[in-house]
Scaffold this motif. Structure first.
Motif, mmCIF file in Angstrom:
data_model
loop_
_atom_site.group_PDB
_atom_site.id
_atom_site.type_symbol
_atom_site.label_atom_id
_atom_site.label_comp_id
_atom_site.label_asym_id
_atom_site.label_seq_id
_atom_site.Cartn_x
_atom_site.Cartn_y
_atom_site.Cartn_z
ATOM 1 N N SER A 1 0.821 -1.217 0.000
ATOM 2 C CA SER A 1 0.000 0.000 0.000
ATOM 3 C C SER A 1 0.854 1.267 0.000
ATOM 4 O O SER A 1 0.672 2.139 -0.860
ATOM 5 C CB SER A 1 -0.961 -0.013 1.189
ATOM 6 O OG SER A 1 -1.967 -0.993 1.001
ATOM 7 N N PRO A 2 1.797 1.440 0.934
ATOM 8 C CA PRO A 2 2.645 2.639 0.844
ATOM 9 C C PRO A 2 3.522 2.649 -0.400
ATOM 10 O O PRO A 2 3.881 3.725 -0.895
ATOM 11 C CB PRO A 2 3.490 2.585 2.125
ATOM 12 C CG PRO A 2 3.393 1.191 2.618
ATOM 13 C CD PRO A 2 2.056 0.688 2.177
ATOM 14 N N GLN B 1 -4.212 1.312 5.299
ATOM 15 C CA GLN B 1 -3.094 0.379 5.420
ATOM 16 C C GLN B 1 -1.761 1.111 5.421
ATOM 17 O O GLN B 1 -0.850 0.737 6.173
ATOM 18 C CB GLN B 1 -3.147 -0.641 4.288
ATOM 19 C CG GLN B 1 -4.283 -1.639 4.422
ATOM 20 C CD GLN B 1 -4.271 -2.701 3.349
ATOM 21 O OE1 GLN B 1 -3.617 -2.545 2.306
ATOM 22 N NE2 GLN B 1 -4.993 -3.790 3.556
ATOM 23 N N SER B 2 -1.641 2.144 4.604
ATOM 24 C CA SER B 2 -0.393 2.918 4.590
ATOM 25 C C SER B 2 -0.164 3.595 5.929
ATOM 26 O O SER B 2 0.953 3.609 6.459
ATOM 27 C CB SER B 2 -0.438 3.961 3.469
ATOM 28 O OG SER B 2 -0.550 3.347 2.200
ATOM 29 N N LYS B 3 -1.229 4.139 6.499
ATOM 30 C CA LYS B 3 -1.135 4.762 7.819
ATOM 31 C C LYS B 3 -0.701 3.744 8.869
ATOM 32 O O LYS B 3 0.135 4.029 9.735
ATOM 33 C CB LYS B 3 -2.472 5.379 8.194
ATOM 34 C CG LYS B 3 -2.530 6.030 9.580
ATOM 35 C CD LYS B 3 -3.878 6.734 9.755
ATOM 36 C CE LYS B 3 -4.009 7.351 11.159
ATOM 37 N NZ LYS B 3 -4.311 6.339 12.175
ATOM 38 N N LEU C 1 1.443 4.214 -3.045
ATOM 39 C CA LEU C 1 1.431 5.658 -2.831
ATOM 40 C C LEU C 1 2.749 6.286 -3.283
ATOM 41 O O LEU C 1 2.766 7.394 -3.848
ATOM 42 C CB LEU C 1 1.171 5.979 -1.362
ATOM 43 C CG LEU C 1 -0.230 5.658 -0.833
ATOM 44 C CD1 LEU C 1 -0.350 6.071 0.630
ATOM 45 C CD2 LEU C 1 -1.302 6.362 -1.662
ATOM 46 N N CYS D 1 -5.161 4.019 2.002
ATOM 47 C CA CYS D 1 -4.738 5.033 2.982
ATOM 48 C C CYS D 1 -4.674 4.446 4.388
ATOM 49 O O CYS D 1 -3.713 4.695 5.135
ATOM 50 C CB CYS D 1 -5.699 6.220 2.938
ATOM 51 S SG CYS D 1 -5.586 7.218 1.438
#
Length: 581
Positions: A362-363, A450-452, A366, A448
């Motif tokens: 995920s990140p 999962q990235s967080k 991004l 978002c």
């Protein structure tokens, strides 16, 4: 096992060739006017996340191509004694205990009561919930042949969470049993399936763990029904592909699975990782580690996607799903600490990497988007000519990897006349298309979240093991906004920055930015259920059109227990009903 090795090699080769080929095309088109370090970074990110995207699609295609399999079930009474374990942690006691009642009745009706015991293992730390557990346990003792076969105990300290709960039972009482069927508080399994699993353990002395593929039931909200349909219609094919690749080193998902107690006790003692959570402490995603330890000790770990009769419930809104997903993220990232453990099978190490990448991707997505915006913002009169085709390559590759397996499943189900249980071919097709649309809209929000989660964990923030609110349904707009306002801000910022500095990229970012901006609305809208008494047109499943007897029985028991005025009175001394095991 040789077949599994060949299947793995073919699957890995196909995923690697497709992702490397896509990366080569991507680099070729974005680097027409010379290759920059930013081009190399974007290509590397594209290839890496593309591999894991393609890898998931390969499992689905393998499952579609796999011929139907019918597992022969040996008849007769199981030889070994089985403990059916249900860990609970601040759950709806009436719902959980009614599932035990339904499974017990199913086993009793098969004449197998003397081979199966039930143990409810409570880690509940809220006194009011603990009191309800005692009340409903007394009700449970009035069920057929429950006395001496159905037990309850509550730990004073829930050390090690669920894994520690199971370990406590194994160390104290495991010697009395040959096998243990491990459930979640929302698990429900047919007695015939439970008996078949025990007989499989009898028939194969090398089988250390047998995992079923649970079907999601009782969903009411739009979010829950999408998940329920996906689990019933799409997931079985992905599970078949996974089973072909895993062979005897299959996965363990922590519930709706049976283990050989001596093997589990001897092989699956979990280490406490050095340091504090989230990087250290007790391993949250214990199931993958336990499967790896069993495989290391020479035991077979298998998943059988054809067994049937295995059910669970899912979250009814995206907020509850994200809370659970946050715990899984922390647990999977802990697996990097056990990757180098001695003597693990190669496939077990790959499974750990796969679990880590399920969240790390995920990140990375991004990062790819940010690098693309930066590339578009850099002054170059050739940018659009060089990058338009590259963006098309990215868009087409993602679409094929995500959509092709789903449409192939629809075709396979139509040809096999499987759609009847899902409301017919037209409704099944509309459901698949709607599932794709809703999943696409929710994907940027989950990206978002999962990235967080990954960033929080990397910075040392512990998410713990929050209790699951399984009955938490409709979410108000204010609650949704409080949980996702930052997603809205992030989506708006991406759109504003790209409009100001890379306007040609805006049309390609809208499918990501707009759902992110509308996150509170989407979360609230998908948490709503259908009107009472209406038959839903979309996302119909066989558990609704032809519910299994165990599902009907559990619902009947639950309603009879909880209808007004029928709940049993609390015992004079709450602790008197507890039977420690």
């Amino acid at each position: 096992m040789a077949r599994a090795h060949l299947t793995r090699a073919m699957a890995l080769g196909a995923a690697a060739l497709l992702s490397l080929g896509g990366g080569w095309l991507y680099m070729r088109f974005i680097g027409n006017d010379g290759t920059s370090p930013l081009d190399v970074l974007r290509t590397a990110l594209f290839t890496l996340v593309g591999f894991w995207l393609v890898w998931g699609g390969v499992a689905g295609v393998l499952g579609i191509l796999a011929p139907p399999k019918r597992v022969a079930r040996s008849a007769g009474q199981p030889l070994g004694m089985t403990a059916i374990l249900m860990p609970v942690y601040n759950e709806d006691a009436a719902a959980s205990f009614s599932r035990v009642a339904a499974m017990n009745r199913s086993i009793v009706n098969l004449g197998l009561a003397d081979r199966f015991h039930f143990a409810i293992l409570s880690d509940t730390n809220r006194e009011e919930v603990a009191a309800e557990e005692i009340v409903w346990f007394e009700q449970l003792l009035s069920e057929p042949m429950a006395e001496g076969r159905v037990f309850y105990r509550r730990r004073e300290r829930n050390i090690g969470k669920k894994a520690g709960n199971i370990e406590d039972f194994i160390s104290r009482s495991g010697g009395a049993y040959d096998y243990a069927l491990i459930l979640d508080a929302d698990s429900l399994m047919d007695g015939a399936t439970i008996a078949a699993m025990a007989r499989r353990m009898d028939d194969d002395p090398r089988l250390g763990l047998l995992q079923t593929v649970p079907e999601v039931i009782h969903a009411h909200s739009l979010f829950g029904r999408v998940m329920q349909f996906s689990a019933a219609y799409l997931s079985p094919y992905f599970a078949r592909g996974t089973a072909l690749m895993q062979g005897e080193e299959g996965p363990y998902w922590g519930h709706n699975a049976i283990v050989r107690v001596p093997a589990f006790a001897a092989s699956c003692g979990l280490p406490v990782l050095s340091g504090k959570p989230p990087h250290g402490g007790h391993i949250l995603s214990h199931d993958y580690v336990e499967a790896a330890l069993l495989s290391r000790a020479g035991w077979k770990v298998e998943v059988d996607p054809y067994l049937g009769g295995s059910y669970e419930e899912g979250p009814e809104n995206l907020i509850e799903y994200a809370k659970r997903d946050r715990r899984w993220c922390q647990g999977n990232l802990q697996h990097r600490r056990v990757l180098g453990a001695p003597d693990l099978k190669v496939w077990s190490r790959f499974t750990f990497i796969q679990g880590i990448m399920a969240y790390a991707a995920s990140p990375l997505w991004l990062a790819l988007m940010a690098a693309s915006i930066l590339a578009a913002a850099l002054p170059s009169k050739y940018w659009w000519r060089d990058n338009e085709t590259g963006i098309w390559v990215l868009a087409v590759a993602v679409a094929i990897a995500l959509l092709l397996p789903k449409f192939l499943i629809l075709v396979r189900s139509t040809l096999g006349r499987r759609n009847k249980g899902f409301g017919g071919t037209l409704r099944a097709a509309l459901s698949v298309i709607s599932e794709i649309v809703i999943s696409t809209l929710l994907a940027p929000i989950m990206l978002c979240f999962q990235s967080k989660a990954v960033i929080e964990i990397l910075f040392g923030l512990d998410g713990g093991w929050p209790a699951t609110n399984r009955d938490e349904g409709r979410v108000s707009l204010s609650t949704a906004f409080a949980a996702s306002w930052w997603v809205t801000v992030a989506g708006a910022a991406v759109l504003a920055i790209s409009t100001a500095f890379a306007s040609d990229l805006v049309p390609w970012l809208l499918p990501v930015a707009l759902p992110a901006i509308g996150a509170p609305l989407l979360i609230a809208a998908t948490s709503r259920g259908i009107a009472s008494g209406r038959q839903p047109i979309l996302f119909t499943t066989t558990s609704e059109t032809a519910p299994a007897p165990i599902i009907v029985e559990q619902q009947r028991i639950f309603l009879s227990w909880t209808q007004q005025g029928s709940a049993p009175a609390e015992p004079a001394i709450a602790g008197t009903a507890a039977v420690h095991v």
